[in-house]
Scaffold this active site. Structure first.
Site, PDB file in Angstrom:
ATOM      1  N   THR A  39       0.833  -1.203   0.000  1.00 46.02           N
ATOM      2  CA  THR A  39       0.000   0.000   0.000  1.00 46.02           C
ATOM      3  C   THR A  39       0.874   1.262   0.000  1.00 46.02           C
ATOM      4  O   THR A  39       0.569   2.247  -0.680  1.00 46.02           O
ATOM      5  CB  THR A  39      -0.897   0.004   1.261  1.00 46.02           C
ATOM      6  OG1 THR A  39      -1.640  -1.207   1.262  1.00 46.02           O
ATOM      7  CG2 THR A  39      -1.849   1.182   1.276  1.00 46.02           C
ATOM      8  N   HIS A  42       2.036   2.029  -3.443  1.00 49.00           N
ATOM      9  CA  HIS A  42       1.021   2.720  -4.261  1.00 49.00           C
ATOM     10  C   HIS A  42       1.051   4.223  -3.960  1.00 49.00           C
ATOM     11  O   HIS A  42       0.968   5.058  -4.859  1.00 49.00           O
ATOM     12  CB  HIS A  42      -0.383   2.174  -3.974  1.00 49.00           C
ATOM     13  CG  HIS A  42      -0.600   0.787  -4.490  1.00 49.00           C
ATOM     14  ND1 HIS A  42      -0.744   0.513  -5.827  1.00 49.00           N
ATOM     15  CD2 HIS A  42      -0.695  -0.404  -3.845  1.00 49.00           C
ATOM     16  CE1 HIS A  42      -0.917  -0.797  -5.994  1.00 49.00           C
ATOM     17  NE2 HIS A  42      -0.893  -1.372  -4.809  1.00 49.00           N
TER      18      HIS A  42
END
Ligand code: NAD
Ligand code: ZN
Length: 346
Positions: A39, A42
């Site tokens: 995450t 990203h």
């Protein structure tokens, strides 16, 4: 204090920002170790998902551990107090939705994630809700304590439904969480563990951690190899950690009739899938896994880690001061990392 600050563009900046102060029900933690999750990549890369979700500018990061240095008003000292060593459960539940009120905070309808929807922990100090603090034994090494959050994903996935004891298991995707799941499956008495990944370094690690058979889907017919290894029956359990369409299909095709699949991997978008043959006629049961059960999974994590049933250090590929963040994020991007740990105080 130093913090890894994220502006609305690719990359991040290590800058000086004011120390946060804990409000009602919050604690201030001196962050001793953090780890990088997909995450965070990203967000670092500033892709379409991050642009649509992350409220830049803000500190990011969520996997962490540290020492409690201050508690805000209304924090119950029986739960957490100054001096405690804590890890963060990174999913912040609302407490008032149907799921929260029926004991299922891990699937809170109004879930917010630390370092995604609210300020994160790639910093020397971070504020977290006291309710999200998990108090560790004071002798747990910092880097191990930080990894308990992703490890909880592996634990919930592996122990879901019928679990894996005496069962044949296929693990698709040997990223850090798949590798941790191999350790959990080994510790839980799986009779056979087969693992797939297109990355040879990760397959090597999978063998080291207890996989009996590793398969590279680029060069091997995974489904055939699984049936060959299971006397033509297929595996009892599929643990999915790749989010890859081909791997998901191979996983379900490799599953025995009446088998159980636990799915943690997140595909980039909608995928094509043979529902009739791979679930319905097979009478397969499927469990979607979100986060960690609060806090049932954390109790399971604690036992596995503190009693030496798993070695989380085995998946750490980097152990560096946070000032080296650029090199570490680049290593992850280039596929040359498994789980990097960053130390904000150094
Ligand atoms: P990761 O991206 O490091 O691991 C994925 C692995 O899958 C990689 O090693 C990759 O090489 C492998 N892979 C790609 N194509 C494959 C194929 N065809 N066959 C087999 N393997 C293949 O991620 P991670 O940090 O280990 O997390 C695992 C997954 O879980 C990710 O999809 C992540 O987004 C997801 N996740 C979900 C939750 C949740 O709450 N549901 C929480 C954390 C992570
Ligand atoms: Zn809720």
């Amino acid at each position: 204090m130093r913090a890894l600050f994220k502006e609305a563009r690719p990359g991040a900046q290590l800058i000086e920002v004011p120390e946060p102060t804990p409000s009602h029900g919050e604690i201030l933690v001196e962050v001793m170790a953090t780890s990088i999750c997909g995450t965070d990549m990203h967000i670092y890369n500033w892709d379409a998902w991050a642009r649509s979700r992350f409220p830049a500018p803000m500190v990011f990061g969520h996997e962490m551990t540290g020492k409690v240095v201050q508690v805000g008003p209304g924090v119950n000292p029986d739960m957490v107090k100054v001096g405690d060593h804590v890890s963060a459960e990174t999913h912040v539940a609302c407490g008032h939705c149907l799921q929260c009120r029926t004991g299922r905070k891990h699937i809170c309808k109004n879930l917010r994630i630390l370092g995604v929807d609210m300020p994160g922990i790639f910093a020397q100090y971070a504020v977290i809700p006291a309710e999200n603090a998990w108090v560790n034994d004071p002798d747990m090494p910092w880097e191990v304590a930080s990894l308990q959050e992703p490890f909880g994903n592996a634990v919930q996935t592996t122990l879901a439904g019928p679990g894996v004891s005496s069962r044949t298991v296929l693990v698709t995707g040997c990223g850090p969480i798949g590798l941790m799941a191999i350790q959990v499956a080994r510790a839980s008495g799986a009779s056979l563990i087969i693992a797939t990944d297109p990355n040879e370094t990760r397959l090597h690690k999978a063998r080291e951690l207890g996989a009996d058979l590793t398969l590279d889907p680029r060069s091997t017919d995974v489904v055939k190899a699984v049936y060959d290894a299971t006397r033509g029956d297929g595996v009892d359990t599929l643990l999915e950690f790749s989010g890859n369409q081909a791997a998901i299909r191979q996983g379900f095709q490799s599953l025995t009739y009446g088998g159980h699949a636990s799915l943690l991997g997140i595909p980039a978008g909608a995928i094509e899938f043979d529902l009739a043959n791979d679930i319905v006629f097979k009478a397969a049961t499927v469990t979607g896994i979100s986060g960690r059960k609060m806090f049932e999974t954390w109790y399971q994590v604690r036992e596995l880690v503190t009693r030496g049933k798993v070695d989380l250090r085995a998946v750490i590929s980097h152990h560096v001061p946070m000032t080296h963040f650029e090199a570490v994020f680049e290593a992850v991007r280039a596929g040359n990392a498994i789980k990097p740990v960053m130390l904000p105080q150094e």
